[in-house]
Design a protein around this motif. Structure first.
Motif, PDB file in Angstrom:
ATOM      1  N   ARG A 158       0.827  -1.217   0.000  1.00  0.00           N
ATOM      2  CA  ARG A 158       0.000   0.000   0.000  1.00  0.00           C
ATOM      3  C   ARG A 158       0.859   1.265   0.000  1.00  0.00           C
ATOM      4  NH1 ARG A 158      -4.756  -1.936   2.729  1.00  0.00           N
ATOM      5  NH2 ARG A 158      -5.770  -3.260   1.170  1.00  0.00           N
ATOM      6  N   ARG A 159       2.066   1.150   0.505  1.00  0.00           N
ATOM      7  CA  ARG A 159       2.957   2.315   0.472  1.00  0.00           C
ATOM      8  C   ARG A 159       3.375   2.619  -0.973  1.00  0.00           C
ATOM      9  NH1 ARG A 159       8.324   3.472   4.254  1.00  0.00           N
ATOM     10  NH2 ARG A 159       8.975   5.353   3.163  1.00  0.00           N
ATOM     11  N   LYS A 160       3.466   1.571  -1.803  1.00  0.00           N
ATOM     12  CA  LYS A 160       3.877   1.756  -3.197  1.00  0.00           C
ATOM     13  C   LYS A 160       2.708   2.082  -4.120  1.00  0.00           C
ATOM     14  CE  LYS A 160       6.068  -2.240  -3.583  1.00  0.00           C
ATOM     15  NZ  LYS A 160       6.887  -3.299  -4.226  1.00  0.00           N
ATOM     16  N   VAL A 161       1.498   1.713  -3.702  1.00  0.00           N
ATOM     17  CA  VAL A 161       0.308   1.918  -4.538  1.00  0.00           C
ATOM     18  C   VAL A 161      -0.723   2.719  -3.754  1.00  0.00           C
ATOM     19  CG1 VAL A 161      -1.504   0.799  -5.871  1.00  0.00           C
ATOM     20  CG2 VAL A 161       0.732  -0.267  -5.717  1.00  0.00           C
ATOM     21  N   GLN A 162      -1.054   3.891  -4.243  1.00  0.00           N
ATOM     22  CA  GLN A 162      -2.009   4.773  -3.571  1.00  0.00           C
ATOM     23  C   GLN A 162      -3.205   5.058  -4.477  1.00  0.00           C
ATOM     24  OE1 GLN A 162      -1.928   6.520  -0.243  1.00  0.00           O
ATOM     25  NE2 GLN A 162      -0.873   4.563  -0.072  1.00  0.00           N
ATOM     26  N   ILE A 212       1.080   5.984   9.978  1.00  0.00           N
ATOM     27  CA  ILE A 212       0.806   4.564   9.727  1.00  0.00           C
ATOM     28  C   ILE A 212       2.056   3.841   9.235  1.00  0.00           C
ATOM     29  CG2 ILE A 212      -0.455   2.972   8.196  1.00  0.00           C
ATOM     30  CD1 ILE A 212      -2.838   4.951   8.401  1.00  0.00           C
ATOM     31  N   HIS A 213       2.805   4.508   8.354  1.00  0.00           N
ATOM     32  CA  HIS A 213       3.966   3.865   7.749  1.00  0.00           C
ATOM     33  C   HIS A 213       5.281   4.244   8.450  1.00  0.00           C
ATOM     34  CE1 HIS A 213       1.927   1.990   4.321  1.00  0.00           C
ATOM     35  NE2 HIS A 213       1.133   3.039   4.345  1.00  0.00           N
ATOM     36  N   GLY A 214       5.197   4.956   9.560  1.00  0.00           N
ATOM     37  CA  GLY A 214       6.389   5.250  10.356  1.00  0.00           C
ATOM     38  C   GLY A 214       7.384   6.149   9.659  1.00  0.00           C
ATOM     39  N   ILE A 215       6.889   7.144   8.924  1.00  0.00           N
ATOM     40  CA  ILE A 215       7.762   8.077   8.207  1.00  0.00           C
ATOM     41  C   ILE A 215       7.850   9.379   9.007  1.00  0.00           C
ATOM     42  CG2 ILE A 215       8.080   9.385   6.068  1.00  0.00           C
ATOM     43  CD1 ILE A 215       6.463   7.185   4.664  1.00  0.00           C
ATOM     44  N   GLY A 216       9.065   9.813   9.284  1.00  0.00           N
ATOM     45  CA  GLY A 216       9.270  11.028  10.075  1.00  0.00           C
ATOM     46  C   GLY A 216       9.319  10.709  11.558  1.00  0.00           C
ATOM     47  N   ILE A 265      -4.780  14.552  -3.618  1.00  0.00           N
ATOM     48  CA  ILE A 265      -3.616  14.191  -4.447  1.00  0.00           C
ATOM     49  C   ILE A 265      -2.340  14.245  -3.601  1.00  0.00           C
ATOM     50  CG2 ILE A 265      -2.206  14.895  -6.419  1.00  0.00           C
ATOM     51  CD1 ILE A 265      -4.841  15.913  -7.715  1.00  0.00           C
ATOM     52  N   ALA A 266      -2.235  15.287  -2.752  1.00  0.00           N
ATOM     53  CA  ALA A 266      -1.065  15.411  -1.864  1.00  0.00           C
ATOM     54  C   ALA A 266      -0.979  14.222  -0.914  1.00  0.00           C
ATOM     55  CB  ALA A 266      -1.150  16.717  -1.076  1.00  0.00           C
ATOM     56  N   ARG A 267      -2.141  13.780  -0.401  1.00  0.00           N
ATOM     57  CA  ARG A 267      -2.157  12.625   0.506  1.00  0.00           C
ATOM     58  C   ARG A 267      -1.682  11.358  -0.213  1.00  0.00           C
ATOM     59  NH1 ARG A 267      -7.895  10.958   2.860  1.00  0.00           N
ATOM     60  NH2 ARG A 267      -8.210  10.741   0.614  1.00  0.00           N
ATOM     61  N   ALA A 268      -2.058  11.209  -1.492  1.00  0.00           N
ATOM     62  CA  ALA A 268      -1.630  10.037  -2.260  1.00  0.00           C
ATOM     63  C   ALA A 268      -0.139  10.081  -2.554  1.00  0.00           C
ATOM     64  CB  ALA A 268      -2.421   9.954  -3.571  1.00  0.00           C
ATOM     65  N   LEU A 269       0.410  11.284  -2.735  1.00  0.00           N
ATOM     66  CA  LEU A 269       1.813  11.423  -3.139  1.00  0.00           C
ATOM     67  C   LEU A 269       2.792  11.515  -1.970  1.00  0.00           C
ATOM     68  CD1 LEU A 269       1.374  13.967  -6.071  1.00  0.00           C
ATOM     69  CD2 LEU A 269       2.032  11.581  -6.284  1.00  0.00           C
ATOM     70  N   ILE A 270       2.278  11.760  -0.766  1.00  0.00           N
ATOM     71  CA  ILE A 270       3.167  12.038   0.355  1.00  0.00           C
ATOM     72  C   ILE A 270       4.027  10.813   0.725  1.00  0.00           C
ATOM     73  CG2 ILE A 270       1.640  11.403   2.288  1.00  0.00           C
ATOM     74  CD1 ILE A 270       2.538  14.140   3.553  1.00  0.00           C
ATOM     75  N   LEU A 271       3.571   9.608   0.366  1.00  0.00           N
ATOM     76  CA  LEU A 271       4.343   8.398   0.635  1.00  0.00           C
ATOM     77  C   LEU A 271       5.308   8.063  -0.498  1.00  0.00           C
ATOM     78  CD1 LEU A 271       1.558   6.097   2.157  1.00  0.00           C
ATOM     79  CD2 LEU A 271       3.316   7.385   3.369  1.00  0.00           C
TER      80      LEU A 271
END
Length: 335
Positions: A97-101, A127-131, A174-180
């Protein structure tokens, strides 16, 4: 040609219909809605592949299957060579899911109304532990908003979704989809809920981001005019099947399937000097039920070129009629 980033092979999704007590007592066989019924296609890196068709043709279900929001009844999905249908554990699906949004059709209903824009964008990072710190996450959020031209970001991060316009909400989505930093994005009717005046702006933004970030899109739409503008490839779906597929320009300029011709004829063309013009759409009747699929060609009950004894008996195969131009029709080249 390079290996495709996404490969879909004979994908099927059947939804069972719950039978009543009397039907069970009579021993009636279980029925299914055949939403997706043997779909195959490939998408290469930094391409926009459009799935086009009427409501109920199975294009959104296909997108959800690619996202693993639904499990396929049959078939395979490969992302960068990895068999997605074999992913079972939470950790594997989370990494996928991190690779596909996904960008959803309605940006308002896809966001928690109690979340501020900051929270909407911070949630996938958490959720994905970024930052590791709030400051790091805040920097990523501000960059994402600047990327979709929500500026200055500090004026928007503390607003709720209802305080933004439709176009601004879709930019946040769109920003939410691209932030990962995904490699693949499923865009499900991303501009259909927006005013006509800002649709081109959003599509142009998505084009810019594709070039800048190297993402690939599966673009789901019922609107051939936006598909022509935005997509590199077009696949036309009807009753769970792809009936025509090829480069966008080729499919639009040289449609070979009667259904594609009907969709193109339904696109309004503004002609100021002829306000009285009425275009006749070459199609008849309504879309048949996905539970009781017609025998033979699925489109034959609505086709003006229907040939009795062939179209209503034998199901056509999706064949390459011209270079990279695939069609599922017995009468291709004869109409």
């Amino acid at each position: 040609m390079a290996e495709p980033i996404l490969k879909v092979v004979n994908l099927k999704k059947y939804f069972p219909i719950r039978r009543g007590l009397l039907a069970s007592l009579r021993g009636e066989s279980e029925k299914y809605v055949r939403a997706v019924d043997g779909v195959s296609f490939e998408v290469h890196k930094q391409e926009v592949f459009a799935l086009v068709g009427e409501s109920g043709c199975g294009k959104t279900t296909t997108g959800k299957l690619v996202m693993k929001l639904l499990e396929p009844t049959e078939g395979k999905i490969y992302l960068e060579g990895q068999d997605v249908t074999e992913l079972k554990t939470k950790e594997e699906i989370k990494a996928y899911r991190r690779k596909v949004q996904m960008i959803f059709q309605d940006p308002f209903s896809s966001m928690n109304p109690r979340f501020r824009i900051y929270d909407v964008l911070e949630e996938p990072l958490l959720i994905h532990g970024i930052g590791e710190t709030r400051a790091e996450r805040e920097e990523l959020i501000y960059k994402a908003l600047e990327m979709v031209k929500i500026v200055p970001p500090e004026d928007y991060v503390h607003r709720f979704p209802h305080m933004l316009s439709g176009g601004q909400r879709q930019r946040v989505a769109i920003a939410r989809a691209l932030i990962l930093n995904p490699t693949f994005i499923v865009a499900d009717e991303p501009v259909s809920m927006l005013d006509v005046s800002i649709r081109a702006e959003i599509l142009e933004l998505m084009k810019e981001l594709k070039e800048k970030m190297g993402v690939t899109y599966l673009y789901i739409t019922h609107d051939l005019s936006t598909a022509r503008y935005f997509a590199d490839w077009i696949a036309v779906m009807y009753l769970g099947r792809i009936v025509e597929m090829g480069p966008a320009k080729e499919v639009i300029d040289n449609p070979l399937h009667p259904y594609t011709r009907a969709l193109l004829a339904a696109v309004p063309e503004p002609i100021p000097e002829r306000k009285d013009i009425i275009k006749e759409v070459p199609i008849k009747g309504e879309v048949p039920s996905a539970v009781n699929i017609p025998p033979g060609c699925r489109f034959h009950p609505r086709c003006l070129y229907f040939k009795k004894g062939l179209c209503d008996v034998e199901h056509p195969k999706l064949v390459e009629h011209e270079h990279n131009h695939w069609v599922e029709c017995h009468l291709v080249g004869k109409i």
